[in-house]
Design a protein around this motif. Structure first.
Motif, PDB file in Angstrom:
ATOM      1  N   GLU A  44      87.922   7.283-109.465  1.00 50.46           N
ATOM      2  CA  GLU A  44      88.946   7.635-108.476  1.00 50.46           C
ATOM      3  C   GLU A  44      88.383   8.553-107.389  1.00 50.46           C
ATOM      4  N   VAL A  45      87.695   9.636-107.789  1.00 48.81           N
ATOM      5  CA  VAL A  45      87.246  10.604-106.784  1.00 48.81           C
ATOM      6  C   VAL A  45      86.093  10.057-105.938  1.00 48.81           C
ATOM      7  N   LEU A  46      85.309   9.157-106.500  1.00 47.73           N
ATOM      8  CA  LEU A  46      84.257   8.523-105.706  1.00 47.73           C
ATOM      9  C   LEU A  46      84.851   7.469-104.768  1.00 47.73           C
ATOM     10  N   SER A  47      85.951   6.827-105.204  1.00 45.69           N
ATOM     11  CA  SER A  47      86.606   5.822-104.365  1.00 45.69           C
ATOM     12  C   SER A  47      87.264   6.445-103.147  1.00 45.69           C
ATOM     13  N   ASN A  48      87.994   7.533-103.355  1.00 44.19           N
ATOM     14  CA  ASN A  48      88.687   8.163-102.224  1.00 44.19           C
ATOM     15  C   ASN A  48      87.867   9.287-101.582  1.00 44.19           C
ATOM     16  N   LYS A  49      86.652   9.460-102.062  1.00 44.35           N
ATOM     17  CA  LYS A  49      85.686  10.432-101.538  1.00 44.35           C
ATOM     18  C   LYS A  49      86.218  11.870-101.546  1.00 44.35           C
ATOM     19  N   THR A  50      86.865  12.204-102.651  1.00 48.59           N
ATOM     20  CA  THR A  50      87.262  13.598-102.893  1.00 48.59           C
ATOM     21  C   THR A  50      86.341  14.249-103.924  1.00 48.59           C
ATOM     22  N   TYR A  51      85.297  13.528-104.334  1.00 49.54           N
ATOM     23  CA  TYR A  51      84.334  14.057-105.295  1.00 49.54           C
ATOM     24  C   TYR A  51      83.620  15.277-104.714  1.00 49.54           C
ATOM     25  N   LYS A  52      83.524  16.339-105.511  1.00 46.98           N
ATOM     26  CA  LYS A  52      82.796  17.536-105.138  1.00 46.98           C
ATOM     27  C   LYS A  52      81.781  17.881-106.231  1.00 46.98           C
ATOM     28  N   HIS A  53      80.542  18.013-105.829  1.00 45.73           N
ATOM     29  CA  HIS A  53      79.498  18.367-106.793  1.00 45.73           C
ATOM     30  C   HIS A  53      79.718  19.795-107.272  1.00 45.73           C
ATOM     31  N   GLY A  54      79.596  20.009-108.575  1.00 44.58           N
ATOM     32  CA  GLY A  54      79.822  21.335-109.150  1.00 44.58           C
ATOM     33  C   GLY A  54      78.621  22.249-109.005  1.00 44.58           C
ATOM     34  N   GLY A  55      78.719  23.412-109.628  1.00 49.22           N
ATOM     35  CA  GLY A  55      77.649  24.398-109.567  1.00 49.22           C
ATOM     36  C   GLY A  55      76.527  24.106-110.549  1.00 49.22           C
ATOM     37  N   TYR A  56      75.629  25.068-110.679  1.00 45.94           N
ATOM     38  CA  TYR A  56      74.437  24.877-111.494  1.00 45.94           C
ATOM     39  C   TYR A  56      74.270  25.995-112.519  1.00 45.94           C
ATOM     40  N   GLU A  57      73.694  25.622-113.640  1.00 43.18           N
ATOM     41  CA  GLU A  57      73.250  26.591-114.638  1.00 43.18           C
ATOM     42  C   GLU A  57      71.758  26.809-114.422  1.00 43.18           C
ATOM     43  N   VAL A  58      71.336  28.039-114.249  1.00 45.04           N
ATOM     44  CA  VAL A  58      69.943  28.344-113.933  1.00 45.04           C
ATOM     45  C   VAL A  58      69.218  28.878-115.170  1.00 45.04           C
ATOM     46  N   PHE A  59      68.037  28.341-115.429  1.00 47.54           N
ATOM     47  CA  PHE A  59      67.180  28.879-116.482  1.00 47.54           C
ATOM     48  C   PHE A  59      65.726  28.638-116.088  1.00 47.54           C
ATOM     49  N   TYR A  60      64.799  29.209-116.858  1.00 50.25           N
ATOM     50  CA  TYR A  60      63.378  29.120-116.505  1.00 50.25           C
ATOM     51  C   TYR A  60      62.584  28.522-117.663  1.00 50.25           C
ATOM     52  N   VAL A  61      61.562  27.756-117.303  1.00 52.09           N
ATOM     53  CA  VAL A  61      60.606  27.263-118.293  1.00 52.09           C
ATOM     54  C   VAL A  61      59.240  27.835-117.936  1.00 52.09           C
ATOM     55  N   THR A  62      58.386  27.973-118.931  1.00 54.93           N
ATOM     56  CA  THR A  62      57.079  28.608-118.699  1.00 54.93           C
ATOM     57  C   THR A  62      55.910  27.650-118.875  1.00 54.93           C
ATOM     58  N   GLU A  63      56.151  26.421-119.331  1.00 54.82           N
ATOM     59  CA  GLU A  63      55.067  25.459-119.527  1.00 54.82           C
ATOM     60  C   GLU A  63      55.252  24.267-118.591  1.00 54.82           C
ATOM     61  N   PRO A  64      54.241  23.813-117.862  1.00 58.86           N
ATOM     62  CA  PRO A  64      52.875  24.374-117.840  1.00 58.86           C
ATOM     63  C   PRO A  64      52.757  25.642-116.999  1.00 58.86           C
ATOM     64  N   LYS A  65      53.794  25.960-116.208  1.00 60.05           N
ATOM     65  CA  LYS A  65      53.830  27.210-115.463  1.00 60.05           C
ATOM     66  C   LYS A  65      55.289  27.599-115.276  1.00 60.05           C
ATOM     67  N   LEU A  66      55.512  28.806-114.801  1.00 60.26           N
ATOM     68  CA  LEU A  66      56.883  29.288-114.626  1.00 60.26           C
ATOM     69  C   LEU A  66      57.610  28.446-113.576  1.00 60.26           C
TER      70      LEU A  66
END
Length: 231
Positions: free
Chosen positions: A51-73
């Motif tokens: 529905e939201v993609l059809s009527n173009k009311t779709y809104k991308h949500g936020g993000y969860e941020v985290f870090y990985v260290t391999e192979p580098k930060l």
């Protein structure tokens, strides 16, 4: 496959294709809480997306941020699962079919039937050919510093618009790209970012191969090695 993408958005927008995108997005991750919860009402969620993609009311949500260290930060920005379904639908139905066939054969990252092992085998094969033909030769190894962080979205959009003439597909691309209101940088955690990054550097690949005449060029995302003989 036509050179340009036109009038394909609604042709590919259906319950079945969104459900298929969901199945691909959850593959190997079915025990995660967010996916278990989604699966309990998956038909309702897919109809909501439709529905939201059809009527173009779709809104991308936020993000969860985290870090990985391999192979580098690295900073990873993880989108909501429902948004990852949209990413998959966009890539599978619009981006991959129209852009991947235009890539050079020696680009390997995030491309089906290529990858790291094929890259290693092809580089070794080219090295043997260079040795037999020229004896000694040079290898120029290059890496783009903080590549994903420095991708200019305005340049990326200008590249995409050369091939995508469907305003609805471009609307969705912009909704994803500008979900964090920044002009520079792609979120490493997005499925779309992998292909966008390849599309962006394919312009350089084409220039190096066609304009500079470098015969041997191998690229794995932002790591590449043009190869030249020693005269």
């Amino acid at each position: 496959m036509p050179k340009t993408l036109r009038n394909k958005y609604y042709e590919n927008l259906c319950f079945e294709k969104l459900m298929e995108a969901h199945k691909k997005a959850r593959k190997g991750k079915g025990l995660r809480d967010e996916i278990i919860k989604f699966n309990l009402k998956q038909e309702e969620y897919i109809y909501y997306l439709l529905e939201v993609l059809s009527n173009k009311t779709y809104k991308h949500g936020g993000y969860e941020v985290f870090y990985v260290t391999e192979p580098k930060l690295r900073k990873i920005e993880k989108s909501r699962y429902i948004d990852r379904i949209v990413h998959r639908w966009l890539v599978d139905n619009f981006l991959e079919p129209y852009f991947v066939p235009t890539f050079i054969n020696t680009s390997y990252a995030c491309i089906k039937k290529r990858g790291m092992h094929k890259a290693c085998l092809d580089v070794q094969s080219a090295m043997k050919k260079c040795k037999n033909k020229w004896g000694s030769y040079y290898i120029l190894k290059m890496d783009i510093s903080k590549y994903f962080e420095n991708i200019d979205k305005r340049i990326l959009l200008s590249i995409l618009e050369k091939k995508i003439k469907d305003k609805d597909v471009m609307w969705l691309i912009k909704e994803i790209l500008y979900s964090q209101k920044k002009e520079v940088g792609l979120e490493i955690g997005n499925y779309t970012s992998q292909l966008f990054a390849n599309i962006y550097l394919n312009e350089a690949d084409t220039y190096i191969k066609k304009e500079l005449g470098v015969k041997y060029l191998f690229r794995y995302m932002d790591d590449c090695a043009p190869r030249m003989y020693n005269k």
